[in-house]
Scaffold this active site. Structure first.
Site, PDB file in Angstrom:
ATOM      1  N   HIS A  30       1.657   4.396  -3.284  1.00 53.26           N
ATOM      2  CA  HIS A  30       1.475   5.637  -2.924  1.00 53.26           C
ATOM      3  C   HIS A  30       2.647   6.412  -3.804  1.00 53.26           C
ATOM      4  O   HIS A  30       2.692   7.526  -4.382  1.00 53.26           O
ATOM      5  CB  HIS A  30       1.502   6.221  -1.411  1.00 53.26           C
ATOM      6  CG  HIS A  30       0.412   6.120  -0.840  1.00 53.26           C
ATOM      7  ND1 HIS A  30      -0.831   6.802  -1.275  1.00 53.26           N
ATOM      8  CD2 HIS A  30      -0.111   5.432   0.489  1.00 53.26           C
ATOM      9  CE1 HIS A  30      -1.798   6.721  -0.454  1.00 53.26           C
ATOM     10  NE2 HIS A  30      -1.582   6.026   0.736  1.00 53.26           N
ATOM     11  N   GLU A  54      -6.114   6.965  -1.297  1.00 53.90           N
ATOM     12  CA  GLU A  54      -5.958   5.921  -0.582  1.00 53.90           C
ATOM     13  C   GLU A  54      -6.591   4.446  -1.172  1.00 53.90           C
ATOM     14  O   GLU A  54      -6.156   3.664  -1.093  1.00 53.90           O
ATOM     15  CB  GLU A  54      -6.667   6.069   0.695  1.00 53.90           C
ATOM     16  CG  GLU A  54      -6.110   7.151   1.504  1.00 53.90           C
ATOM     17  CD  GLU A  54      -4.751   6.641   2.220  1.00 53.90           C
ATOM     18  OE1 GLU A  54      -4.550   5.455   2.062  1.00 53.90           O
ATOM     19  OE2 GLU A  54      -3.888   7.308   2.465  1.00 53.90           O
ATOM     20  N   HIS A  75       0.820  -1.227  -0.052  1.00 58.60           N
ATOM     21  CA  HIS A  75       0.110  -0.072   0.008  1.00 58.60           C
ATOM     22  C   HIS A  75       0.920   1.413  -0.048  1.00 58.60           C
ATOM     23  O   HIS A  75       0.744   2.296  -0.756  1.00 58.60           O
ATOM     24  CB  HIS A  75      -0.708  -0.161   1.308  1.00 58.60           C
ATOM     25  CG  HIS A  75      -1.621   1.320   1.464  1.00 58.60           C
ATOM     26  ND1 HIS A  75      -3.010   1.271   1.096  1.00 58.60           N
ATOM     27  CD2 HIS A  75      -1.426   2.414   1.974  1.00 58.60           C
ATOM     28  CE1 HIS A  75      -3.347   2.751   1.294  1.00 58.60           C
ATOM     29  NE2 HIS A  75      -2.410   3.222   1.952  1.00 58.60           N
ATOM     30  N   GLU A  76       1.885   1.237   0.937  1.00 63.18           N
ATOM     31  CA  GLU A  76       2.752   2.676   0.809  1.00 63.18           C
ATOM     32  C   GLU A  76       3.600   2.715  -0.546  1.00 63.18           C
ATOM     33  O   GLU A  76       3.632   3.738  -1.011  1.00 63.18           O
ATOM     34  CB  GLU A  76       3.825   2.470   2.286  1.00 63.18           C
ATOM     35  CG  GLU A  76       3.031   2.206   3.487  1.00 63.18           C
ATOM     36  CD  GLU A  76       2.087   3.321   3.799  1.00 63.18           C
ATOM     37  OE1 GLU A  76       2.100   4.178   3.166  1.00 63.18           O
ATOM     38  OE2 GLU A  76       1.099   2.994   4.563  1.00 63.18           O
TER      39      GLU A  76
END
Length: 268
Positions: free
Chosen positions: A128, A187, A124-125
């Site tokens: 980004h 997100e 997930h990070e």
């Protein structure tokens, strides 16, 4: 979300142009002062944060192995890893450049999650970073955040200072609405990016449930301290407007898991 990305800074610029054209000179001066004060406050806040020390592969071998593998899949330079001593579970990525990023995870996160869940969180990070979310959000929300911070600091002044501060606060608040809408979209995109990288959206859904349950036990004072970071947290620790509802994120991840399972079972 293109409307939020383009419209938010456009609204800020239009409001500032209207002030320059129509507001009294003193109000224009105070709004300009709010910009200066807001920038100064942001700089002081960053300088006041303790410098983080990256951990080596010898200190956190499993976390480094996960990051190595996912960075190869995502075709990204490997960020440095910082393990924060905080007990509340969370993670975030700092850095506008792909080549100068730092992945921050808390000790509480490492103690809470399984390796597959941790991999999904790291994915997930990294999503980004792939999506350049820090750059986008800085460009879209930066001007409004400066006005908001500067306006708050000027509210204790005289009458004209308070009027100018209120104007700056109003523009900053409008900007925040657009920024929050865009942040919620980014997100969801990062959740989908994690699912694409790891192939296990269910692992991220499980991690989100675990982390959410632990954050409910953390004292509000500790959450407010963590909320001062202007970065993408895995889950919100302060204002909840920057993230989509947790139930919505988990529902989308579960649908992704079902589609991936169906694709794996389909005859070739």
């Amino acid at each position: 979300m293109l409307l939020a990305a383009v419209g938010t800074p456009a609204i800020v610029l239009a409001c500032l142009a209207a002030i320059v054209l129509f507001a009294p000179l003193k109000v224009i001066g105070v709004v300009a002062l709010a910009v200066v004060v807001g920038i100064g406050g942001a700089i002081r806040e960053r300088r006041g944060r303790p410098s983080a020390q990256p951990v080596s592969s010898g200190q956190e071998p499993e976390l480094h192995a996960i990051l190595d593998r996912l960075c190869v899949l995502a075709d990204l330079p490997k960020p440095e890893i910082v393990v924060e001593p905080e007990p509340q579970p969370n993670s975030w990525l700092v850095g506008l450049s792909r080549g100068r990023a730092r992945l921050h995870v808390t000790r509480g996160l490492l103690d809470l999650l399984t390796l597959s869940e941790l991999e999904a969180v790291v994915g997930h990070e990294l999503a980004h970073l792939v999506n350049r979310d820090a750059v986008v959000m800085t460009a879209v929300g930066g001007p409004g955040a400066v006005l908001l911070g500067g306006g708050r600091r000027l509210m204790g002044g005289g009458w004209f200072v308070m009027v100018g501060g209120l104007v700056a606060l109003g523009i900053g608040s409008l900007s925040r609405l657009g920024t929050q809408a865009l942040s919620r979209h980014r997100e969801l995109a990062a959740d989908a990016g994690s699912a694409a990288l790891t192939g296990r959206p269910a692992a991220l859904a499980t991690a989100l449930r675990r982390i959410s349950g632990e954050l409910r036990l953390v004292p509000d004072e500790d959450l407010r301290v963590a909320a001062y970071r202007d970065v993408f947290h895995l889950l919100p620790v302060g204002e909840h407007g920057t993230h989509p509802p947790l139930a919505k994120r988990i529902e989308r991840l579960e649908r992704l898991e079902q589609r991936m399972q169906a694709a794996r079972l389909a005859p070739s």
